[in-house]
Motif scaffolding. Structure first.
Motif, PDB file in Angstrom:
ATOM      1  N   VAL B 132      14.739 -26.311  19.486  1.00 21.36           N
ATOM      2  CA  VAL B 132      15.531 -26.090  20.699  1.00 21.36           C
ATOM      3  C   VAL B 132      14.684 -25.361  21.748  1.00 21.36           C
ATOM      4  CG1 VAL B 132      17.515 -24.878  21.694  1.00 21.36           C
ATOM      5  CG2 VAL B 132      17.774 -26.134  19.535  1.00 21.36           C
ATOM      6  N   GLN B 133      13.948 -24.355  21.308  1.00 28.00           N
ATOM      7  CA  GLN B 133      13.107 -23.620  22.272  1.00 28.00           C
ATOM      8  C   GLN B 133      12.084 -24.534  22.928  1.00 28.00           C
ATOM      9  OE1 GLN B 133      11.640 -19.938  20.299  1.00 28.00           O
ATOM     10  NE2 GLN B 133      12.773 -18.923  21.947  1.00 28.00           N
ATOM     11  N   LYS B 134      11.443 -25.377  22.105  1.00 33.11           N
ATOM     12  CA  LYS B 134      10.462 -26.314  22.664  1.00 33.11           C
ATOM     13  C   LYS B 134      11.143 -27.314  23.581  1.00 33.11           C
ATOM     14  CE  LYS B 134       6.910 -25.868  19.123  1.00 33.11           C
ATOM     15  NZ  LYS B 134       6.682 -26.144  17.702  1.00 33.11           N
ATOM     16  N   GLY B 135      12.352 -27.704  23.205  1.00 27.60           N
ATOM     17  CA  GLY B 135      13.109 -28.638  24.039  1.00 27.60           C
ATOM     18  C   GLY B 135      13.448 -28.027  25.387  1.00 27.60           C
ATOM     19  N   LEU B 136      13.841 -26.763  25.392  1.00 31.41           N
ATOM     20  CA  LEU B 136      14.187 -26.099  26.648  1.00 31.41           C
ATOM     21  C   LEU B 136      12.955 -25.974  27.551  1.00 31.41           C
ATOM     22  CD1 LEU B 136      16.724 -23.408  25.351  1.00 31.41           C
ATOM     23  CD2 LEU B 136      17.222 -25.275  26.950  1.00 31.41           C
ATOM     24  N   GLU B 137      11.794 -25.733  26.926  1.00 34.71           N
ATOM     25  CA  GLU B 137      10.556 -25.724  27.727  1.00 34.71           C
ATOM     26  C   GLU B 137      10.273 -27.108  28.306  1.00 34.71           C
ATOM     27  OE1 GLU B 137       7.426 -24.210  25.174  1.00 34.71           O
ATOM     28  OE2 GLU B 137       8.661 -22.445  24.690  1.00 34.71           O
ATOM     29  N   PHE B 138      10.526 -28.133  27.477  1.00 31.08           N
ATOM     30  CA  PHE B 138      10.247 -29.525  27.856  1.00 31.08           C
ATOM     31  C   PHE B 138      11.063 -29.942  29.085  1.00 31.08           C
ATOM     32  CE2 PHE B 138      11.251 -34.121  27.189  1.00 31.08           C
ATOM     33  CZ  PHE B 138       9.972 -34.653  27.196  1.00 31.08           C
ATOM     34  N   VAL B 139      12.302 -29.463  29.194  1.00 33.03           N
ATOM     35  CA  VAL B 139      13.181 -29.884  30.297  1.00 33.03           C
ATOM     36  C   VAL B 139      13.194 -28.895  31.460  1.00 33.03           C
ATOM     37  CG1 VAL B 139      14.701 -31.165  28.733  1.00 33.03           C
ATOM     38  CG2 VAL B 139      15.278 -28.781  29.334  1.00 33.03           C
ATOM     39  N   THR B 168       6.069 -39.336  23.973  1.00 31.96           N
ATOM     40  CA  THR B 168       5.624 -38.829  25.273  1.00 31.96           C
ATOM     41  C   THR B 168       5.143 -37.392  25.185  1.00 31.96           C
ATOM     42  OG1 THR B 168       7.804 -38.028  25.845  1.00 31.96           O
ATOM     43  CG2 THR B 168       7.258 -40.279  26.502  1.00 31.96           C
ATOM     44  N   GLY B 169       4.987 -36.896  23.984  1.00 30.66           N
ATOM     45  CA  GLY B 169       4.540 -35.518  23.820  1.00 30.66           C
ATOM     46  C   GLY B 169       4.705 -35.157  22.366  1.00 30.66           C
ATOM     47  N   ASP B 170       4.303 -33.946  22.032  1.00 30.63           N
ATOM     48  CA  ASP B 170       4.419 -33.483  20.658  1.00 30.63           C
ATOM     49  C   ASP B 170       5.896 -33.510  20.239  1.00 30.63           C
ATOM     50  OD1 ASP B 170       4.001 -32.324  18.229  1.00 30.63           O
ATOM     51  OD2 ASP B 170       4.024 -30.261  19.028  1.00 30.63           O
ATOM     52  N   ASN B 171       6.279 -34.485  19.441  1.00 29.55           N
ATOM     53  CA  ASN B 171       7.652 -34.605  18.922  1.00 29.55           C
ATOM     54  C   ASN B 171       8.685 -35.003  19.981  1.00 29.55           C
ATOM     55  OD1 ASN B 171       9.499 -34.573  16.775  1.00 29.55           O
ATOM     56  ND2 ASN B 171      10.141 -32.480  17.270  1.00 29.55           N
ATOM     57  N   PHE B 172       8.269 -35.523  21.098  1.00 32.47           N
ATOM     58  CA  PHE B 172       9.212 -36.025  22.095  1.00 32.47           C
ATOM     59  C   PHE B 172       9.011 -37.529  22.284  1.00 32.47           C
ATOM     60  CE2 PHE B 172       8.636 -31.537  23.196  1.00 32.47           C
ATOM     61  CZ  PHE B 172       9.954 -31.117  23.165  1.00 32.47           C
ATOM     62  N   PHE B 203      22.390 -31.426  23.327  1.00 33.40           N
ATOM     63  CA  PHE B 203      21.620 -31.840  24.498  1.00 33.40           C
ATOM     64  C   PHE B 203      20.929 -30.662  25.176  1.00 33.40           C
ATOM     65  CE2 PHE B 203      25.588 -34.270  24.136  1.00 33.40           C
ATOM     66  CZ  PHE B 203      25.066 -35.516  23.817  1.00 33.40           C
ATOM     67  N   MET B 204      19.824 -30.976  25.856  1.00 30.32           N
ATOM     68  CA  MET B 204      19.130 -29.972  26.671  1.00 30.32           C
ATOM     69  C   MET B 204      18.705 -30.601  27.988  1.00 30.32           C
ATOM     70  SD  MET B 204      16.900 -28.316  23.604  1.00 30.32           S
ATOM     71  CE  MET B 204      17.185 -29.700  22.534  1.00 30.32           C
ATOM     72  N   TRP B 205      18.773 -29.818  29.056  1.00 34.97           N
ATOM     73  CA  TRP B 205      18.326 -30.264  30.378  1.00 34.97           C
ATOM     74  C   TRP B 205      18.373 -29.075  31.319  1.00 34.97           C
ATOM     75  CZ3 TRP B 205      22.406 -33.894  28.585  1.00 34.97           C
ATOM     76  CH2 TRP B 205      23.655 -33.274  28.539  1.00 34.97           C
ATOM     77  N   ASN B 206      17.736 -29.229  32.479  1.00 35.34           N
ATOM     78  CA  ASN B 206      17.949 -28.176  33.459  1.00 35.34           C
ATOM     79  C   ASN B 206      19.173 -28.557  34.290  1.00 35.34           C
ATOM     80  OD1 ASN B 206      17.156 -29.526  36.005  1.00 35.34           O
ATOM     81  ND2 ASN B 206      15.112 -29.601  35.038  1.00 35.34           N
ATOM     82  N   VAL B 207      19.764 -27.567  34.909  1.00 38.38           N
ATOM     83  CA  VAL B 207      21.055 -27.753  35.574  1.00 38.38           C
ATOM     84  C   VAL B 207      20.957 -28.770  36.707  1.00 38.38           C
ATOM     85  CG1 VAL B 207      22.739 -26.567  37.019  1.00 38.38           C
ATOM     86  CG2 VAL B 207      21.959 -25.501  34.902  1.00 38.38           C
ATOM     87  N   LYS B 208      19.853 -28.685  37.460  1.00 36.74           N
ATOM     88  CA  LYS B 208      19.694 -29.633  38.574  1.00 36.74           C
ATOM     89  C   LYS B 208      19.721 -31.069  38.067  1.00 36.74           C
ATOM     90  CE  LYS B 208      16.743 -26.682  41.508  1.00 36.74           C
ATOM     91  NZ  LYS B 208      16.296 -25.698  40.467  1.00 36.74           N
ATOM     92  N   SER B 209      19.008 -31.322  36.970  1.00 36.32           N
ATOM     93  CA  SER B 209      18.889 -32.693  36.455  1.00 36.32           C
ATOM     94  C   SER B 209      20.229 -33.250  35.989  1.00 36.32           C
ATOM     95  CB  SER B 209      17.890 -32.747  35.293  1.00 36.32           C
ATOM     96  OG  SER B 209      16.610 -32.407  35.739  1.00 36.32           O
ATOM     97  N   SER B 267      14.147 -35.382  20.867  1.00 35.66           N
ATOM     98  CA  SER B 267      13.261 -34.550  20.064  1.00 35.66           C
ATOM     99  C   SER B 267      13.749 -34.682  18.627  1.00 35.66           C
ATOM    100  CB  SER B 267      13.357 -33.104  20.549  1.00 35.66           C
ATOM    101  OG  SER B 267      12.544 -32.282  19.766  1.00 35.66           O
ATOM    102  N   LEU B 268      12.813 -34.843  17.683  1.00 32.17           N
ATOM    103  CA  LEU B 268      13.218 -35.175  16.319  1.00 32.17           C
ATOM    104  C   LEU B 268      13.113 -33.984  15.388  1.00 32.17           C
ATOM    105  CD1 LEU B 268      11.408 -38.621  16.076  1.00 32.17           C
ATOM    106  CD2 LEU B 268      13.750 -38.127  16.842  1.00 32.17           C
TER     107      LEU B 268
END
Lengths: 362, 362
Positions: B132-139, B168-172, B203-209, B267-268
């Protein structure tokens, strides 16, 4: 029917702690105190209601265990304390009946008595009471021990049977033999023969006759309890019983007297009788839905289910899908689910529950 | 793990009234508020405990229905009233998430958010939180919608699947397709292919997206809720929602956005995850005795019984003889007994119970 005959007494035996209806019945609330069919009256109350139509209320006694004293008083407020005989310990039916006989003798030496279990079902009450009245007349002035035989409607293996000998009066027969619960094949032979009747466990005799039979056939018991003649019916009776009853031999009236005496008679009838001895017998008697499911006290929704019996407290809903021939019984802190013919395992269930969970669960 | 990043928010969706665990779960006490495994913490509390290790507590929001407000406050006293978003009526996940996004935007327009169900089980917490932490960085700084895919360990037909495209990236990975719950044969193909992962609903994303995606793909919803910009985060927010939320379209975030957007990534992971969607999934996860029986919360004695799951309140004893593959669940005024794979019938049971007995039984 009249209650005029002041010589007639009734002794209701209400001390059983049968575990066969566990967890619906509990050690603290055995079967006789339960209202299985939701009629508003427990089996004990129904027994009392029945006999008070032909026996003066003040002549009705209940023999039970000390621990059920308050339950009896609660369910039968019509009884005075003197009408409740409290056993300090559990013996079998012979000591219980002998004490009741000595007690009644002290009140009325000319008395006759009918002895009845507190937990049986009788659907044809008029016929039953008529038979009891005639039975009490039959034994009133004669040295005869009378039992009630039920015309069998199926080869039941859960009951004892009485074989009749020659007829000695209108609906009275000498008894040839008592037999224990038979195997199915033998039960079928019994029923087809027309000579065998179910042993109801209900007895009539005059007090002199039963006490005489006790002196002859159970001298040890008679010696113990005849020592109390003079205190029966007095305030000292309970103390005498507390001291002497525990030393009485543990023996049933059937084995100790009925099977051995030579003045035993049987009166026959078909009273819609059941001893309600098992969940299966309860199932047989209860109203069934189209899939032969029985619901006692609670509500139910059945799907793909046949031939089950469900007993839970009022207000509960059982939703059952895919069960056939099961018993589902719940009360307080225990739920039991088993095949409804696994009566033999009930004692094991109760024992295991006690070991695992303690006294509060039995 | 740190909770330093003040831009990270967590939205726990806790408004479900799932009836699949009835009668153990009830309308007044749904699954997320239950402690199935007796750990001392409900699924909701476990979800909160988990996220507060990586998200500042003041950034954790729970979205739920008005009727569960007091339950949420009772179970999560750490939350202030402002952190509990109360829906006046039940819509689907898209309106719920959109509101949360507008709310967070008002607090911090640079925020990223992780959206999580309140009633899932996660056994491998460290691995999960790391993902989740890596996902939050990713988005955080990119216009990407990220979901979590679970490596399948069996051809489960109760879950949706995500097919992955290029890495498209480490585990993405880019997402190729979302599929609904498959038939068993197809599920087997999915699992063997190595391209399909379970859709976790997280799910993870930034608010704008996410707000931009909503404007493009769910314009009706966006129009309704963007009208409140200016009142979100103010004392007028609740009134605005009470007036406008009921008119929002009833649509899921999966159908409304994830399946339609072209910037969706996955993310898997393998987190010992279960959505605890059915009694069977609960059965699979729970500790079993030698005969594969599962006992939740209560005590039990099993005889001749295999592969059952029994759930009753603490302190109750279930004695079960002769059942195989059944669910026995009891709570309050309802007992349910059915094959543990008859999940499909659960809705019917609940409906019928309501018709027969009323609201108090569901």
């Amino acid at each position: 029917m009249t209650t005029n005959n002041k010589n007639n007494f009734c002794v209701i035996m209400g001390g059983g702690i049968g575990s066969r209806f566990w967890p619906f019945s509990r050690k603290t609330l055995p079967k006789q105190f339960l209202d299985f069919f939701g009629t508003g009256r427990s089996l004990l109350q129904q027994t009392f209601d029945r006999f008070k139509k032909i026996i003066p209320v003040e002549n009705i006694l209940v023999v039970t265990n000390d621990m059920y004293a308050s339950l009896i008083k609660e369910q039968l407020p019509e009884l005075s304390s003197e009408q409740i005989l409290l056993e300090p310990t559990r013996r079998n039916t012979a000591p219980c009946i002998a004490w009741a006989a000595y007690h009644i003798q002290a009140i009325n030496p000319d008395a006759s008595m009918v002895v009845a279990p507190s937990d049986h079902l009788i659907l044809k009450e008029d016929e039953f009471l008529d038979t009891v009245q005639k039975g009490l007349e039959f034994v009133a002035n004669d040295d005869k021990l009378l039992t009630l035989g039920i015309k069998p409607n199926r080869p039941e293996t859960g009951y004892g049977y009485i074989q009749i000998a020659e007829q000695t009066g209108d609906n009275f027969y000498k008894v040839k033999t008592f037999t224990e619960k038979p195997e199915l094949e033998l039960a079928q032979v019994f029923v087809e023969s027309g000579e065998f009747y179910w042993n109801s466990g209900l007895f009539m005799w005059n007090v002199k006759s039963i006490l005489k039979a006790g002196e002859q056939l159970l001298p040890e018991l008679a010696a113990k309890l005849s020592a109390g003649i003079g205190v029966y019916g007095t305030p000292q009776e309970k103390r005498f019983i507390d001291e002497n009853f525990p030393a009485c031999p543990n023996v049933s009236i059937d084995f100790g007297i009925m099977e051995k005496a030579d003045n035993v008679y049987v009166s026959l009838g078909d009273f819609g009788w059941s001893d309600l001895g098992t969940w299966r017998s309860l199932y047989e008697l209860a109203p069934k839905d189209a899939d032969r499911n029985v619901t006692l006290k609670c509500d139910s929704l059945f799907y793909n289910s046949k031939g089950n019996i469900v007993a839970m407290p009022k207000g509960k809903l059982a939703v059952i899908d895919g069960l056939e021939g099961f018993l589902v019984a719940e009360s307080d802190n225990v739920l039991l689910i088993c095949k409804k013919d696994s009566e033999h395992a009930m004692r094991k269930f109760v024992n295991d529950a006690q070991i695992k969970m303690g006294e509060d669960y039995i």
